[in-house]
Design a protein around this motif. Structure first.
Motif, PDB file in Angstrom:
ATOM      1  N   LYS A  12       0.828  -1.206   0.000  1.00 39.11           N
ATOM      2  CA  LYS A  12       0.000   0.000   0.000  1.00 39.11           C
ATOM      3  C   LYS A  12       0.863   1.257   0.000  1.00 39.11           C
ATOM      4  O   LYS A  12       0.610   2.207  -0.756  1.00 39.11           O
ATOM      5  CB  LYS A  12      -0.912  -0.012   1.233  1.00 39.11           C
ATOM      6  N   SER A  51       2.710   1.766  -3.353  1.00 38.81           N
ATOM      7  CA  SER A  51       1.747   2.215  -4.363  1.00 38.81           C
ATOM      8  C   SER A  51       1.455   3.705  -4.205  1.00 38.81           C
ATOM      9  O   SER A  51       1.354   4.449  -5.197  1.00 38.81           O
ATOM     10  CB  SER A  51       0.454   1.403  -4.236  1.00 38.81           C
ATOM     11  N   LEU A  52       1.357   4.162  -2.957  1.00 38.23           N
ATOM     12  CA  LEU A  52       1.056   5.570  -2.702  1.00 38.23           C
ATOM     13  C   LEU A  52       2.221   6.463  -3.130  1.00 38.23           C
ATOM     14  O   LEU A  52       2.017   7.531  -3.722  1.00 38.23           O
ATOM     15  CB  LEU A  52       0.746   5.777  -1.217  1.00 38.23           C
ATOM     16  N   HIS A  93       4.432   5.778  -5.456  1.00 41.27           N
ATOM     17  CA  HIS A  93       4.443   5.780  -6.919  1.00 41.27           C
ATOM     18  C   HIS A  93       3.354   6.700  -7.468  1.00 41.27           C
ATOM     19  O   HIS A  93       3.582   7.419  -8.456  1.00 41.27           O
ATOM     20  CB  HIS A  93       4.235   4.359  -7.446  1.00 41.27           C
ATOM     21  N   GLU A  94       2.200   6.678  -6.838  1.00 44.55           N
ATOM     22  CA  GLU A  94       1.104   7.545  -7.288  1.00 44.55           C
ATOM     23  C   GLU A  94       1.479   9.013  -7.118  1.00 44.55           C
ATOM     24  O   GLU A  94       1.163   9.844  -7.975  1.00 44.55           O
ATOM     25  CB  GLU A  94      -0.172   7.226  -6.507  1.00 44.55           C
ATOM     26  N   ALA A  95       2.158   9.332  -6.030  1.00 36.36           N
ATOM     27  CA  ALA A  95       2.597  10.713  -5.802  1.00 36.36           C
ATOM     28  C   ALA A  95       3.556  11.157  -6.903  1.00 36.36           C
ATOM     29  O   ALA A  95       3.400  12.244  -7.495  1.00 36.36           O
ATOM     30  CB  ALA A  95       3.265  10.830  -4.438  1.00 36.36           C
ATOM     31  N   LEU A 142      -4.451  12.529  -3.410  1.00 36.11           N
ATOM     32  CA  LEU A 142      -4.987  13.221  -4.581  1.00 36.11           C
ATOM     33  C   LEU A 142      -5.701  14.511  -4.192  1.00 36.11           C
ATOM     34  O   LEU A 142      -5.639  15.506  -4.929  1.00 36.11           O
ATOM     35  CB  LEU A 142      -5.927  12.293  -5.349  1.00 36.11           C
ATOM     36  N   ARG A 166      -3.690   7.393   2.430  1.00 40.49           N
ATOM     37  CA  ARG A 166      -4.607   6.810   1.448  1.00 40.49           C
ATOM     38  C   ARG A 166      -4.535   7.605   0.150  1.00 40.49           C
ATOM     39  O   ARG A 166      -4.242   8.804   0.152  1.00 40.49           O
ATOM     40  CB  ARG A 166      -6.056   6.822   1.948  1.00 40.49           C
ATOM     41  N   SER A 167      -4.849   6.955  -0.939  1.00 38.36           N
ATOM     42  CA  SER A 167      -4.831   7.603  -2.244  1.00 38.36           C
ATOM     43  C   SER A 167      -5.745   8.817  -2.273  1.00 38.36           C
ATOM     44  O   SER A 167      -5.402   9.860  -2.842  1.00 38.36           O
ATOM     45  CB  SER A 167      -5.247   6.606  -3.323  1.00 38.36           C
ATOM     46  N   GLU A 168      -6.914   8.698  -1.642  1.00 37.31           N
ATOM     47  CA  GLU A 168      -7.877   9.810  -1.650  1.00 37.31           C
ATOM     48  C   GLU A 168      -7.283  11.056  -1.010  1.00 37.31           C
ATOM     49  O   GLU A 168      -7.473  12.181  -1.489  1.00 37.31           O
ATOM     50  CB  GLU A 168      -9.158   9.410  -0.918  1.00 37.31           C
ATOM     51  N   ASP A 184       3.906   9.883  -9.896  1.00 34.52           N
ATOM     52  CA  ASP A 184       3.182   9.929 -11.172  1.00 34.52           C
ATOM     53  C   ASP A 184       2.364  11.208 -11.319  1.00 34.52           C
ATOM     54  O   ASP A 184       2.036  11.618 -12.434  1.00 34.52           O
ATOM     55  CB  ASP A 184       2.256   8.719 -11.302  1.00 34.52           C
ATOM     56  N   ASN A 185       2.054  11.831 -10.193  1.00 37.72           N
ATOM     57  CA  ASN A 185       1.249  13.059 -10.225  1.00 37.72           C
ATOM     58  C   ASN A 185       2.076  14.317  -9.959  1.00 37.72           C
ATOM     59  O   ASN A 185       1.533  15.350  -9.589  1.00 37.72           O
ATOM     60  CB  ASN A 185       0.110  12.957  -9.212  1.00 37.72           C
TER      61      ASN A 185
END
Length: 303
Positions: A29, A32-33, A35-37, A271, A266-268, A39-40
């Motif tokens: 988890k 993934s978070l 990587h999402e950061a 973002l 959390r992803s929410e 990517d954004n």
């Protein structure tokens, strides 16, 4: 995402970074978070050896295995602990700082740290010795720049006078305006950047503020005062930005602040924080209105 120069250094950081203290210990988890950061648009990742006693650094290192060059990586040292033993103690000695750096490099799976920070500090510390440790690590190429994480004005002033720090990490938000009185202009005048942690005041400066506010309030705000202040902020922010965006834009408004590092688990949350990059900056009038409904807190015991 907009990026800002960190002090006089060659490092440039995204105006919204990621503080990893609240990532948790679920590796999948957390990775993934991160990587999402990235990517954004996030290019600044901050951790510390003390977070989960090294485990946080290990997770960050694993997440950056193939993305190390995409970020400015920051960590901290000064809290002496031994894996498997309870507790830790403050140790700003050269010996510990250098040993801690080697441990962090191993856990983070990298050959250098972009920003190595002292994780605290008091005026009784052997400050010259601590600075010497950081300067030697910089000369050895093991770190690119160094800074301190502190809210003690007397300590910060000593490092401004004696060292070549690139940054000071400090708590700063609409509900904690203490840096405005003594620190922000001083640091800006000396070309030292502020990394603002806690810009959302533990979630009390988000639309979930009624769920986040504690019975004992926040700093010198009572619970009632927090709710009253945030209600007033909700009226000031207008239709162009939500509360989270307003809070992050407020912390970024001072030219000393290079980046804000709201935490996310959390992803929410992540973002929601990152939407601030597309929100309009606060006008001078809005900033003055925010100051009018919030307190000009001052540092008291932190000396």
């Amino acid at each position: 995402m907009k990026s800002n120069q960190l002090g006089n250094s060659k490092l440039h950081v995204s105006e919204i970074g990621l503080g990893t203290m609240s990532l948790g210990t679920d590796r999948t988890k957390a990775i993934s978070l991160i990587h999402e950061a990235i990517d954004n648009g996030v290019t600044f990742i901050d951790t510390a050896d003390l977070y989960d006693f090294g485990l946080n650094e290990e997770i960050v290192g694993e997440a950056l295995r193939d993305r190390r060059d995409a970020v400015v990586l920051a960590t901290k040292a000064g809290n002496h602990f031994e894996v498997g033993k309870e507790g830790w103690y403050w140790d700003p000695s050269k010996k510990h700082i250098k040993a801690a750096l080697k441990d962090s490099l191993r856990r983070l799976k990298t050959d250098h740290i972009d920003l190595f920070q002292l994780h605290g500090g008091t005026i009784e510390d052997p400050i010259d010795e601590t600075i010497e440790a950081f300067e030697e690590l910089k000369e050895e190429g093991l770190i690119i720049e160094y800074g301190i994480s502190s809210i003690r004005p007397n300590v910060i002033r000593e490092y401004v006078k004696k060292s070549s720090i690139a940054s000071v990490m400090m708590q700063y938000s609409i509900l904690d305006r203490r840096p405005e009185e003594e620190m922000l202009d001083l640091l800006h005048d000396n070309n030292i950047s502020v990394i603002a942690r806690g810009p959302l005041a533990k979630g009390m400066l988000t639309d979930q503020y009624k769920e986040k506010v504690k019975e004992d309030g926040f700093l010198d705000y009572s619970k009632f005062e927090v709710i009253e202040t945030v209600n007033q902020l909700s009226e000031i922010k207008g239709d162009q930005r939500n509360l989270t965006q307003t809070a992050l834009k407020y912390a970024l408004a001072h030219p000393a602040v290079a980046t804000v590092i709201p935490g996310a688990s959390r992803s929410e949350q992540l973002l929601a924080n990152l939407t601030a990059q597309n929100a309009p900056d606060l006008t001078s009038e809005a900033i003055q209105n925010i100051k009018a409904v919030s307190k000009m807190n001052v540092y008291d015991k932190h000396r």
